[in-house]
Every structure is written in structure tokens, then in C-alpha cells.
Motif scaffolding. Structure first.
Motif, PDB file in Angstrom:
ATOM      1  N   SER A  14       0.827  -1.209   0.000  1.00  0.00           N
ATOM      2  CA  SER A  14       0.000   0.000   0.000  1.00  0.00           C
ATOM      3  C   SER A  14       0.864   1.263   0.000  1.00  0.00           C
ATOM      4  CB  SER A  14      -0.937   0.012   1.210  1.00  0.00           C
ATOM      5  OG  SER A  14      -1.806  -1.094   1.163  1.00  0.00           O
ATOM      6  N   ALA A  15       1.948   1.236   0.758  1.00  0.00           N
ATOM      7  CA  ALA A  15       2.864   2.383   0.781  1.00  0.00           C
ATOM      8  C   ALA A  15       3.476   2.609  -0.595  1.00  0.00           C
ATOM      9  CB  ALA A  15       3.957   2.167   1.826  1.00  0.00           C
ATOM     10  N   GLY A  16       3.868   1.533  -1.255  1.00  0.00           N
ATOM     11  CA  GLY A  16       4.452   1.654  -2.592  1.00  0.00           C
ATOM     12  C   GLY A  16       3.462   2.171  -3.620  1.00  0.00           C
ATOM     13  N   ILE A  17       2.227   1.703  -3.552  1.00  0.00           N
ATOM     14  CA  ILE A  17       1.191   2.162  -4.479  1.00  0.00           C
ATOM     15  C   ILE A  17       0.874   3.634  -4.230  1.00  0.00           C
ATOM     16  CG2 ILE A  17      -1.249   1.896  -5.076  1.00  0.00           C
ATOM     17  CD1 ILE A  17      -0.804  -1.157  -4.642  1.00  0.00           C
ATOM     18  N   CYS A  18       0.779   4.008  -2.974  1.00  0.00           N
ATOM     19  CA  CYS A  18       0.517   5.423  -2.654  1.00  0.00           C
ATOM     20  C   CYS A  18       1.664   6.318  -3.096  1.00  0.00           C
ATOM     21  CB  CYS A  18       0.250   5.589  -1.160  1.00  0.00           C
ATOM     22  SG  CYS A  18      -1.356   4.963  -0.652  1.00  0.00           S
ATOM     23  N   ALA A  19       2.901   5.832  -3.000  1.00  0.00           N
ATOM     24  CA  ALA A  19       4.047   6.621  -3.463  1.00  0.00           C
ATOM     25  C   ALA A  19       3.965   6.842  -4.970  1.00  0.00           C
ATOM     26  CB  ALA A  19       5.350   5.920  -3.089  1.00  0.00           C
ATOM     27  N   ILE A  61      -1.740  14.342   0.280  1.00  0.00           N
ATOM     28  CA  ILE A  61      -2.556  13.292   0.902  1.00  0.00           C
ATOM     29  C   ILE A  61      -1.918  11.920   0.691  1.00  0.00           C
ATOM     30  CG2 ILE A  61      -4.768  12.064   0.715  1.00  0.00           C
ATOM     31  CD1 ILE A  61      -6.027  14.889   0.214  1.00  0.00           C
ATOM     32  N   PHE A  62      -1.495  11.641  -0.549  1.00  0.00           N
ATOM     33  CA  PHE A  62      -0.889  10.338  -0.815  1.00  0.00           C
ATOM     34  C   PHE A  62       0.485  10.211  -0.154  1.00  0.00           C
ATOM     35  CE2 PHE A  62      -4.231   9.806  -3.919  1.00  0.00           C
ATOM     36  CZ  PHE A  62      -4.505   8.458  -3.786  1.00  0.00           C
ATOM     37  N   VAL A  93       7.803  -0.475  -9.810  1.00  0.00           N
ATOM     38  CA  VAL A  93       7.012  -1.138 -10.840  1.00  0.00           C
ATOM     39  C   VAL A  93       5.789  -0.305 -11.203  1.00  0.00           C
ATOM     40  CG1 VAL A  93       5.620  -3.180 -11.355  1.00  0.00           C
ATOM     41  CG2 VAL A  93       7.846  -3.437 -10.248  1.00  0.00           C
ATOM     42  N   CYS A  94       5.064   0.171 -10.204  1.00  0.00           N
ATOM     43  CA  CYS A  94       3.857   0.966 -10.479  1.00  0.00           C
ATOM     44  C   CYS A  94       4.202   2.254 -11.217  1.00  0.00           C
ATOM     45  CB  CYS A  94       3.120   1.289  -9.177  1.00  0.00           C
ATOM     46  SG  CYS A  94       2.317  -0.126  -8.429  1.00  0.00           S
ATOM     47  N   SER A  95       5.280   2.909 -10.825  1.00  0.00           N
ATOM     48  CA  SER A  95       5.681   4.150 -11.488  1.00  0.00           C
ATOM     49  C   SER A  95       6.041   3.895 -12.949  1.00  0.00           C
ATOM     50  CB  SER A  95       6.864   4.789 -10.772  1.00  0.00           C
ATOM     51  OG  SER A  95       6.481   5.219  -9.491  1.00  0.00           O
ATOM     52  N   ALA A  96       6.745   2.825 -13.211  1.00  0.00           N
ATOM     53  CA  ALA A  96       7.129   2.504 -14.588  1.00  0.00           C
ATOM     54  C   ALA A  96       5.905   2.180 -15.446  1.00  0.00           C
ATOM     55  CB  ALA A  96       8.107   1.336 -14.603  1.00  0.00           C
ATOM     56  N   VAL A  97       5.005   1.387 -14.905  1.00  0.00           N
ATOM     57  CA  VAL A  97       3.811   1.000 -15.662  1.00  0.00           C
ATOM     58  C   VAL A  97       2.899   2.200 -15.890  1.00  0.00           C
ATOM     59  CG1 VAL A  97       1.711  -0.409 -15.570  1.00  0.00           C
ATOM     60  CG2 VAL A  97       3.900  -1.420 -14.953  1.00  0.00           C
TER      61      VAL A  97
END
Length: 138
Positions: A14-19, A61-62, A93-97
Motif C-alpha cells: 500500500s505504501a508503494g502504491i501510494c508513493a 494526501i498520498f 514497478v507501479c511508477s514505470a507501468v
């Protein structure tokens, strides 16, 4: 132990997705987004100041959510390493995608290879840390 590990993983993911989400909103805040009619090169719509302020607020917020989830992940972890690795890997990974899909950012195969090598290195570091902790517990 398994419940603690799964809670730690959920909070770290969750922390990684919010980042990654925070990065997206920050990019939207700082970008000069406008929609143009390509045939006449006229600007049809430009993002207003109010929408930019909303993107900035979402960035904060994020970011707050990142630290909240990360601290929760640390509470359920014996070491800070798994929480840090999981959070960072998820963010990469999320940032790249999202960059590729939402912003049409072009990432070369070498960039993707580098991403996966970093992730592989993170997994190796995490596994060696876990092996060392198991050796100390025996």
C-alpha cells in the motif's frame, strides 16, 4: 507469524502504491497539460488553477498515506528491510507501468531490464537477511 507477515506485506504494498500515486499527481500538478486540436494547433482546454491545486492536495494526501502505511508495515516487521524493499519495489514497478500507460513515457528494453535487475537485487538482499535471521534464531 504468518498473519504479521501478511499484514506487513499489505501495508508495504500500500505504501508503494501510494508513493506511485503521489508521483502521478505531482506530475499532473507540474505539467502544462493542455488539449489541442492537432489540425489547427489551437488549445482547446487547459487545466485550471483549481484542478492544479487539487492535484497538489492529492500529492500531499498520498504522501501522508505513504508514511502511514510504511510505519504500519514497520510495526509488523522484525526488520525494516522487508518493508523497505517491498514498498520500494512496488513503487518502482507501479511508477514505470503508470508512466508508460498514462503519460506515454517510452522506456527502452534496457530501462525495463534495469528495473528488473534492481528488483532481483532487492529480493536477494531480502532473502539473505531472512536467512541470517533464521540462523540466529536456531
Amino acid at each position: 507469524m504468518t498473519e504479521k507477515l501478511s499484514r506487513q506485506a499489505v501495508y508495504a504494498f500500500s505504501a508503494g502504491i501510494c508513493a506511485a500515486a503521489s508521483s502521478v499527481f505531482n506530475k499532473l500538478f507540474t505539467s502544462d497539460l493542455r488539449f489541442e486540436d492537432e489540425s489547427s494547433n489551437m488549445v482547446l482546454f487547459r487545466i485550471s488553477t483549481l484542478i492544479r491545486v487539487a492535484f497538489l492536495a492529492l500529492t500531499f494526501i498520498f504522501n501522508a498515506a505513504v508514511w502511514t502505511f510504511f510505519m504500519k508495515a514497520l510495526q509488523f516487521s522484525k526488520s525494516s528491510l522487508p518493508a523497505t524493499v517491498t514498498s520500494a519495489a512496488t513503487n518502482y514497478v507501479c511508477s514505470a507501468v503508470v508512466g508508460s500507460l498514462l503519460f506515454d513515457e517510452v522506456t527502452s528494453w534496457l530501462g525495463w531490464l534495469g528495473l528488473f535487475l534492481v528488483l532481483f537485487g532487492l529480493v536477494i538482499v531480502t532473502r539473505s537477511q531472512e536467512t541470517q535471521q533464521l540462523g540466529k534464531n536456531d
